[in-house]
Design an enzyme around this catalytic site. Structure first.
Site, PDB file in Angstrom:
ATOM      1  N   SER A  87      -5.432   3.332 -11.559  1.00  0.00           N
ATOM      2  CA  SER A  87      -4.754   3.210 -10.268  1.00  0.00           C
ATOM      3  C   SER A  87      -5.676   3.427  -9.072  1.00  0.00           C
ATOM      4  CB  SER A  87      -3.578   4.194 -10.195  1.00  0.00           C
ATOM      5  OG  SER A  87      -4.000   5.512 -10.502  1.00  0.00           O
ATOM      6  N   HIS A  99      -3.535   9.484  -4.099  1.00  0.00           N
ATOM      7  CA  HIS A  99      -4.385   8.311  -4.325  1.00  0.00           C
ATOM      8  C   HIS A  99      -4.972   7.839  -2.997  1.00  0.00           C
ATOM      9  CE1 HIS A  99      -2.588   8.214  -8.293  1.00  0.00           C
ATOM     10  NE2 HIS A  99      -3.392   7.231  -8.636  1.00  0.00           N
TER      11      HIS A  99
END
Length: 306
Positions: free
Chosen positions: A43, A287
């Protein structure tokens, strides 16, 4: 006098233009466009949550670092098969999340004429479930709810316990450190498999950015983590990047440091390039946002220069 000044300015402009053209040509020559570039990874490589998204549960962004690197280099062909929650095994085997097939083996995109591969992977191998690192994050957040002033996450993964004989808090092993150490040989074998399929490819192992600061004090009331756990988790990420660096050296790949250029822009900073539990700009929690992906792309491009 005015005519002479104009002439001097014109000559200076021509000289400057020539210098810039020479510099640009030299930069292009220093990093020639690859014939075929393939981006692999999890990811952090897919740009999860950064618009625009595609590939279903893989959460693949058209602004992830692979796309930005491809735009800068202009390869003849580019394939992005990155996928959220991918573990090292997902490079050579199909990826399943909750029994749903979400991605083909990433290596299928690699061909004999591939000459550039970026691979950002390994973090999800810290988790036991299909969501990988997500279950570690969930464990740490849950622990902070019941013990915000302690070190609940550290205690879980380092087996913290009270020792009556010494009348002190003691630790056993370190589960996350053990998982990182176990991932190294698997990753090395994976890189060797990639090299066997694309013998002329330059392979870059892309490290993880600075998700957390070294000192938990800056995270107080900013993220749902116990400040006492932050130094431990920061150390886990350092160990993970250290494994990627040593693996790259062992198999003849190039390690890309993304922790250094993102330092000071972690989830607890005032200027976040890595989003926290409640993202302030589009990204999956914990993230990189679009800026983080761009900085990671710059690190990859820098690593490609001689």
């Amino acid at each position: 006098m005015l005519r002479r000044a104009r002439k001097s300015l014109l000559l200076a402009s021509v000289a400057l233009g020539a210098a810039l053209a020479t510099t640009a040509t030299g930069a292009q020559a220093a990093t020639p466009a690859p014939h075929r570039y393939v981006a692999l990874g999890d990811s952090y490589a897919s740009g999860a949550g950064v618009p625009s998204q595609s590939a279903g549960l893989c959460l693949r962004s058209d602004r992830n670092y692979g796309h930005l690197v491809a735009a800068a280099l202009g390869p003849a062909a580019y394939r992005d098969v990155t996928c959220a929650a991918a573990k090292v095994a997902a490079v050579t085997r199909a990826q399943y999340d909750a029994f749903i097939r979400v991605n083909d083996p990433q290596i299928d995109a690699v061909t004999a004429d591939t000459d550039l591969i970026t691979l950002g992977i390994g973090g999800n191998d810290l988790g036991d479930s299909d969501i990988g690192i997500g279950d570690v994050i969930a464990t740490c957040i849950a622990g902070a709810v019941v013990n915000p002033l302690g070190t609940p996450c550290t205690d879980v993964y380092r087996h913290g316990h009270w020792d009556w004989s010494s009348w002190s808090w003691q630790y056993g092993g370190d589960d996350l450190a053990d998982r990182i150490d176990a991932t190294g040989p698997r990753l090395a074998d994976t890189v060797r498999t990639l090299r066997a399929k694309a013998p002329n490819a330059r392979i870059l192992l892309v490290g993880y950015p600075s998700v957390l600061p070294a000192d938990g004090a800056s995270c107080v009331l900013r993220q749902p983590l116990a400040p006492g756990d932050v130094p431990y988790l920061h150390g886990v990420l350092d160990r993970l990047n250290g494994m990627l660096r040593s693996t790259a050296a062992a198999v003849g790949a190039t390690y890309v440091d993304t922790a250094t250029p993102t330092r000071g822009h972690d989830v607890c900073s005032d200027d976040r390039w890595i989003e926290g539990a409640l993202p302030g700009s589009p990204a999956v929690p914990f993230h990189p946002n679009a800026t983080g992906e761009r900085v990671m792309a710059d690190a990859v491009l820098a690593a490609l220069r001689p």
